[in-house]
Scaffold this motif. Structure first.
Motif, PDB file in Angstrom:
ATOM      1  N   VAL A 193      87.830  28.616 -36.044  1.00  0.00           N
ATOM      2  CA  VAL A 193      87.529  27.263 -36.523  1.00  0.00           C
ATOM      3  C   VAL A 193      87.835  27.156 -38.014  1.00  0.00           C
ATOM      4  O   VAL A 193      88.509  26.207 -38.460  1.00  0.00           O
ATOM      5  CB  VAL A 193      86.055  26.900 -36.234  1.00  0.00           C
ATOM      6  N   TRP A 194      87.397  28.134 -38.785  1.00  0.00           N
ATOM      7  CA  TRP A 194      87.648  28.068 -40.230  1.00  0.00           C
ATOM      8  C   TRP A 194      89.124  28.274 -40.564  1.00  0.00           C
ATOM      9  O   TRP A 194      89.664  27.630 -41.468  1.00  0.00           O
ATOM     10  CB  TRP A 194      86.771  29.066 -40.989  1.00  0.00           C
ATOM     11  N   GLU A 195      89.784  29.139 -39.820  1.00  0.00           N
ATOM     12  CA  GLU A 195      91.225  29.318 -40.060  1.00  0.00           C
ATOM     13  C   GLU A 195      91.980  28.029 -39.734  1.00  0.00           C
ATOM     14  O   GLU A 195      92.954  27.675 -40.401  1.00  0.00           O
ATOM     15  CB  GLU A 195      91.762  30.493 -39.229  1.00  0.00           C
ATOM     16  N   TYR A 196      91.517  27.323 -38.712  1.00  0.00           N
ATOM     17  CA  TYR A 196      92.173  26.071 -38.339  1.00  0.00           C
ATOM     18  C   TYR A 196      91.915  25.001 -39.397  1.00  0.00           C
ATOM     19  O   TYR A 196      92.823  24.234 -39.767  1.00  0.00           O
ATOM     20  CB  TYR A 196      91.673  25.603 -36.968  1.00  0.00           C
ATOM     21  N   ILE A 197      90.680  24.933 -39.895  1.00  0.00           N
ATOM     22  CA  ILE A 197      90.346  23.978 -40.960  1.00  0.00           C
ATOM     23  C   ILE A 197      91.221  24.242 -42.181  1.00  0.00           C
ATOM     24  O   ILE A 197      91.729  23.314 -42.816  1.00  0.00           O
ATOM     25  CB  ILE A 197      88.844  24.074 -41.303  1.00  0.00           C
ATOM     26  N   LYS A 198      91.453  25.529 -42.451  1.00  0.00           N
ATOM     27  CA  LYS A 198      92.321  25.875 -43.588  1.00  0.00           C
ATOM     28  C   LYS A 198      93.764  25.454 -43.313  1.00  0.00           C
ATOM     29  O   LYS A 198      94.400  24.801 -44.134  1.00  0.00           O
ATOM     30  CB  LYS A 198      92.245  27.383 -43.835  1.00  0.00           C
ATOM     31  N   LYS A 199      94.257  25.821 -42.133  1.00  0.00           N
ATOM     32  CA  LYS A 199      95.651  25.532 -41.795  1.00  0.00           C
ATOM     33  C   LYS A 199      95.911  24.027 -41.814  1.00  0.00           C
ATOM     34  O   LYS A 199      96.955  23.568 -42.295  1.00  0.00           O
ATOM     35  CB  LYS A 199      95.950  26.098 -40.407  1.00  0.00           C
ATOM     36  N   GLU A 200      94.966  23.261 -41.303  1.00  0.00           N
ATOM     37  CA  GLU A 200      95.145  21.818 -41.212  1.00  0.00           C
ATOM     38  C   GLU A 200      94.667  21.068 -42.459  1.00  0.00           C
ATOM     39  O   GLU A 200      94.726  19.844 -42.507  1.00  0.00           O
ATOM     40  CB  GLU A 200      94.396  21.279 -39.990  1.00  0.00           C
ATOM     41  N   GLU A 201      94.140  21.834 -43.423  1.00  0.00           N
ATOM     42  CA  GLU A 201      93.625  21.242 -44.665  1.00  0.00           C
ATOM     43  C   GLU A 201      92.626  20.134 -44.374  1.00  0.00           C
ATOM     44  O   GLU A 201      92.721  19.021 -44.899  1.00  0.00           O
ATOM     45  CB  GLU A 201      94.784  20.736 -45.533  1.00  0.00           C
ATOM     46  N   LEU A 202      91.654  20.427 -43.523  1.00  0.00           N
ATOM     47  CA  LEU A 202      90.667  19.432 -43.124  1.00  0.00           C
ATOM     48  C   LEU A 202      89.500  19.402 -44.109  1.00  0.00           C
ATOM     49  O   LEU A 202      89.053  20.446 -44.578  1.00  0.00           O
ATOM     50  CB  LEU A 202      90.135  19.761 -41.721  1.00  0.00           C
ATOM     51  N   GLU A 203      89.034  18.198 -44.375  1.00  0.00           N
ATOM     52  CA  GLU A 203      87.855  18.071 -45.216  1.00  0.00           C
ATOM     53  C   GLU A 203      86.603  18.374 -44.395  1.00  0.00           C
ATOM     54  O   GLU A 203      86.516  18.001 -43.222  1.00  0.00           O
ATOM     55  CB  GLU A 203      87.769  16.634 -45.758  1.00  0.00           C
ATOM     56  N   VAL A 204      85.647  19.067 -45.018  1.00  0.00           N
ATOM     57  CA  VAL A 204      84.364  19.310 -44.343  1.00  0.00           C
ATOM     58  C   VAL A 204      83.252  18.843 -45.279  1.00  0.00           C
ATOM     59  O   VAL A 204      83.450  18.768 -46.498  1.00  0.00           O
ATOM     60  CB  VAL A 204      84.168  20.802 -43.967  1.00  0.00           C
ATOM     61  N   PRO A 205      82.066  18.516 -44.725  1.00  0.00           N
ATOM     62  CA  PRO A 205      80.961  18.084 -45.597  1.00  0.00           C
ATOM     63  C   PRO A 205      80.657  19.161 -46.636  1.00  0.00           C
ATOM     64  O   PRO A 205      80.738  20.365 -46.344  1.00  0.00           O
ATOM     65  CB  PRO A 205      79.794  17.916 -44.623  1.00  0.00           C
ATOM     66  N   ASN A 206      80.276  18.713 -47.845  1.00  0.00           N
ATOM     67  CA  ASN A 206      80.158  19.679 -48.941  1.00  0.00           C
ATOM     68  C   ASN A 206      78.984  20.654 -48.795  1.00  0.00           C
ATOM     69  O   ASN A 206      78.914  21.641 -49.500  1.00  0.00           O
ATOM     70  CB  ASN A 206      80.100  18.944 -50.290  1.00  0.00           C
ATOM     71  N   ILE A 207      78.075  20.397 -47.850  1.00  0.00           N
ATOM     72  CA  ILE A 207      76.971  21.351 -47.682  1.00  0.00           C
ATOM     73  C   ILE A 207      77.426  22.675 -47.064  1.00  0.00           C
ATOM     74  O   ILE A 207      76.684  23.631 -47.037  1.00  0.00           O
ATOM     75  CB  ILE A 207      75.793  20.760 -46.864  1.00  0.00           C
ATOM     76  N   TYR A 208      78.680  22.718 -46.551  1.00  0.00           N
ATOM     77  CA  TYR A 208      79.232  24.004 -46.084  1.00  0.00           C
ATOM     78  C   TYR A 208      79.575  24.909 -47.272  1.00  0.00           C
ATOM     79  O   TYR A 208      79.767  26.108 -47.093  1.00  0.00           O
ATOM     80  CB  TYR A 208      80.495  23.794 -45.250  1.00  0.00           C
ATOM     81  N   PHE A 209      79.696  24.308 -48.440  1.00  0.00           N
ATOM     82  CA  PHE A 209      80.031  25.107 -49.620  1.00  0.00           C
ATOM     83  C   PHE A 209      78.778  25.351 -50.442  1.00  0.00           C
ATOM     84  O   PHE A 209      77.795  24.605 -50.371  1.00  0.00           O
ATOM     85  CB  PHE A 209      81.086  24.398 -50.476  1.00  0.00           C
TER      86      PHE A 209
END
Lengths: 312, 438
Positions: A193-209
């Protein structure tokens, strides 16, 4: 290297797109369960890949407990608007008013109460299929669940009587009142899931950071201190979910690894500031993703029992 | 770094064996030794060990996720597990061994590239070993490993290992379908030859189980010979704001065989109309070519009447096209199959009404020979003839696992009652006869 060969992410992607298109073709009134969490973010990108240049041919549905992280709600609404999708939100509070659900005495978490709200929304909109972002690697009852997971007229999952799922031939047939839950990410892991988010340059809610937040320690978890209660004459929705005098609390540099609501989500201490940091952190993690979910700790069969009752 | 990650391959395998052959223990061992078990999972195992297991941690509990399974100490259903090593990612289907759940093995095996058949070194080759080997072959799994387990209980005897190997090699030629076959002596419980080499088998010179599945060649397992594109969903934007999309008519689907190229001449079945590929549309931009199993949206040069269930095929080789079919089915329902019954048949993206016109035989797992039969009970495999309400565009299962497979669904209950594998077509589609409508 052979140019006619897919790497693991491309394989998982084509499998998920195939599943989404089967849903669009086989069901009359499907919906996508979209919480704003990382898994459902991937589902939306996969839906774009499955259906563009057409519109995504199904609305988004979210069930709110009333204890959501505000960052998540903001992201959810914005993302749905960006995609031009219809977002339907149904809440536990509304369900109380309509008599669909009753508060559980002495229990502040409304996790279980999402079940009648979800089933109520399915009935209200006559959804015959709900697409969810659940993955088999999350939890061992889910490890046994099909891509197309049949629910009877009461919304129940019967793990001992599942339809065999062979090749990529999904049996989508239903009788009136029955329902299907479909999980395109069944074969994905947290890392995928995270590799896909990276590959697709998807935005995620900032509470993941990583961010600074006031947390308190309860039952082995660091839980976020809920927002202050406004003196508006109503009962405090977080009563029982605020730190007591005895409970340790402090400001932490932390983030969420998985998101339920504020009452069920343990924060992890983490310096991860970007997707690469998260991927490294997940790779080195020695506890599972759902190890920070208070809702799963009820018993060894907590997920199985909720699914049998109609949970996501 | 990210380039290295891009080229990681995914291998799907299934494990099969009899009850207590140690399948779940083996997967638990693979997860444990490859450090895929997390501390909270280990704690949960230890908790249940203290309560129910007399203090012994049971690796099988890692995969036996349902309440009834833990209570009865058995695996009821296919469990999927995910293991990653620096070399490969694995999707593991843990399929139960008891006879009544053989249908689950078919389920787990249908998507696998490799099968691990567990053999208990004490019991040797039993009917289940033969059944699982046969099903692996029948489902077209290219790679098979016989893991001779519990070697610790036969004093690591090379003689016993050879005896079992010869017993299996005696019947393997009758199946005759695997690209490669391996025999590995292991102890799943103690970990010998699973992830690390055992010093207790100095006479064994092959790879460890993990070493083998990390390196076996799988790049050529998909079918790249002969374009097959079952149309899944017609992609036509409603009221697009972009004027360029007003006439967009795409055919979305997953390539089930072969390679498709822009400009390529194709045939649309069942109508028999010819056209060429105008564009291979994807969200990430147009492609010059695409291959099985990619999901794409094809646009044709001609505006033909095409809908879900139609198949776009390349001209060489042409598929079979018929409403009279022959194949093997694995029966998956407590109510037996008898000739004359009607079902829904799902093949590719098409669901049609179908009748089993005759039951030719049932496979005897002792001899692998067909025997005369009047019905197929649950978990039986047999030869059938089927007539469909509309012709199917298909290939033999041995040529293409996606266009050669089907399931049968019982009307009313909607139960999936059979997994079917088609025999190669007696004759392929003849485009020159397309002027004569069927």
């Amino acid at each position: 290297m052979s140019s006619y060969h897919l790497d693991h992410l491309a394989y998982l992607e084509t499998e998920a797109i195939h599943v989404l298109r089967e849903v669009a073709a086989e069901f009359e009134r499907p919906a996508v369960l979209f919480s704003g969490g990382k898994d459902s973010i991937c589902i939306l990108r996969l839906a774009e890949k499955a259906f563009r240049p057409s519109e995504i041919p199904m609305p988004f549905l979210n069930v709110e407990t009333g204890h959501e992280f505000p960052e998540l709600i903001e992201f959810r609404d914005r993302r749905a608007e960006e995609l031009g999708a219809k977002l339907i939100v149904r809440t536990v509070d509304e369900a109380f008013e309509k008599g669909l659900a009753t508060p559980t005495p002495g229990q502040v978490s409304r996790n279980q109460l999402q079940i009648p709200v979800l089933l109520g929304a399915i009935e209200e909109f006559q959804f015959d299929c709900c697409i969810g972002g659940a993955r088999r690697d999350e939890e061992k009852a889910r490890a046994k669940e099909r891509f197309f997971s049949f629910r009877d007229a009461f919304g129940q999952w019967d793990p001992k009587n599942q339809r065999p799922e062979i090749w990529n031939l999904y049996n989508a047939r239903l009788n009136p009142g029955e329902n299907m839950r479909v999980f395109p990410l069944s074969n994905w892991t947290e890392t995928d899931v995270w590799e896909y988010i990276k590959k697709e340059e998807l935005e995620v809610p900032n509470i993941y950071f990583s961010h600074e937040r006031e947390c308190f320690h309860r039952a082995g978890q660091w839980l976020p201190v809920p927002p202050a209660h406004e003196a508006n004459g109503k009962a405090d929705p977080y009563e029982g979910a605020r730190p007591t005098e005895q409970e340790e609390h402090r400001r932490m540099i932390c983030r969420v690894r998985t998101i339920a609501d504020m009452i069920s989500t343990g924060m992890i201490e983490s310096p991860a500031e970007n997707i690469d940091d998260i991927i490294s952190e997940v790779a080195a993690a020695r506890v599972t993703e759902r190890g920070t979910r208070a809702d799963d700790k009820a018993s060894e069969a907590a997920m199985e029992d909720r699914k049998k009752a109609g949970y996501f | 770094m990210s380039d290295a990650q891009q080229t990681i391959e995914l291998l799907r395998f299934n494990t099969c064996g009899s009850v207590d052959d140690g399948k779940s223990t083996l997967i638990g061992r693979l997860l444990y030794d490859s450090k895929s078990i997390m501390e909270d999972q280990m704690e949960a195992l230890e908790r249940s060990a203290d309560i129910t297991g007399g203090g012994q941690v049971n690796l099988a509990n890692l995969t036996d996720g349902l309440r009834a399974e833990r209570e009865q100490g058995i695996t009821i259903d296919v469990a999927y597990r995910y293991v990653a090593t620096p070399k490969r990612k694995f999707i593991v289907a843990d399929t139960p061994g008891h006879v009544e759940y053989t249908r689950n093995m078919v389920t787990g095996a249908s998507t696998a590239n490799l099968s691990i058949v567990l053999v208990d070194a004490r019991n040797g080759v039993i009917e289940q070993t033969r059944r699982h080997s046969y099903i692996s072959a029948l489902l077209g799994i290219p790679h098979i490993v016989f893991a001779v387990n519990k070697m610790d209980l036969v004093d690591w005897s090379e003689e016993r290992f050879r005896e079992i190997r010869e017993g299996i090699e005696a019947f393997l030629p009758k199946l005759n379908l695997f690209k490669d076959v391996k025999f590995i002596p292991i102890s799943a419980l103690e970990g010998d030859n699973v992830v690390t080499f055992s010093d207790r088998t100095p006479w064994y010179e092959g790879p460890t189980l993990l070493g083998h599945i990390e390196s076996v060649h799988i790049a050529s397992d998909w079918n790249l010979n002969g374009l097959r594109f079952p149309v899944q969903w017609v992609n036509r934007p409603n009221n697009p704001t972009d004027p360029a999309l007003h006439d967009f008519r795409g055919l979305s689907g997953q390539i089930a065989g072969g390679i498709v190229k822009v400009g390529q001449e194709v045939l649309v079945l069942p109508s028999g109309q010819k056209s060429r590929i105008q564009e291979i549309w994807t969200y990430d931009g147009p492609l010059e070519e695409a291959f099985c199993p990619q999901s794409v949206t094809l646009r044709l040069e001609d505006d033909l009447d095409i809908s879900r269930g139609d198949t776009i095929v390349g001209l060489d080789p042409l598929p079979g096209h018929s409403a009279e079919l022959a194949g093997r089915v694995c029966w998956m329902n407590p109510r037996p199959l008898t000739a004359g019954k009607k079902y829904f048949l799902k093949h590719g993206t098409q669901t049609v009404q179908a009748m089993v016109t005759s039951l030719e035989s049932r496979i005897d797992f002792e001899t692998f020979e067909p025997k005369e039969a009047s019905e197929l009970a649950m978990n039986d495999i047999g030869e059938v003839r089927i007539r469909t309400a509309k012709p199917l565009t298909y290939d033999g299962y041995t040529a293409n696992r996606l266009t050669g497979s089907f399931v049968l669904v019982e009307p009313g209950t909607n139960a999936t009652v059979a997994a079917g594998m088609l025999h190669p077509p007696a004759q392929t589609y003849k485009p020159e006869y397309t002027d004569f409508s069927i």
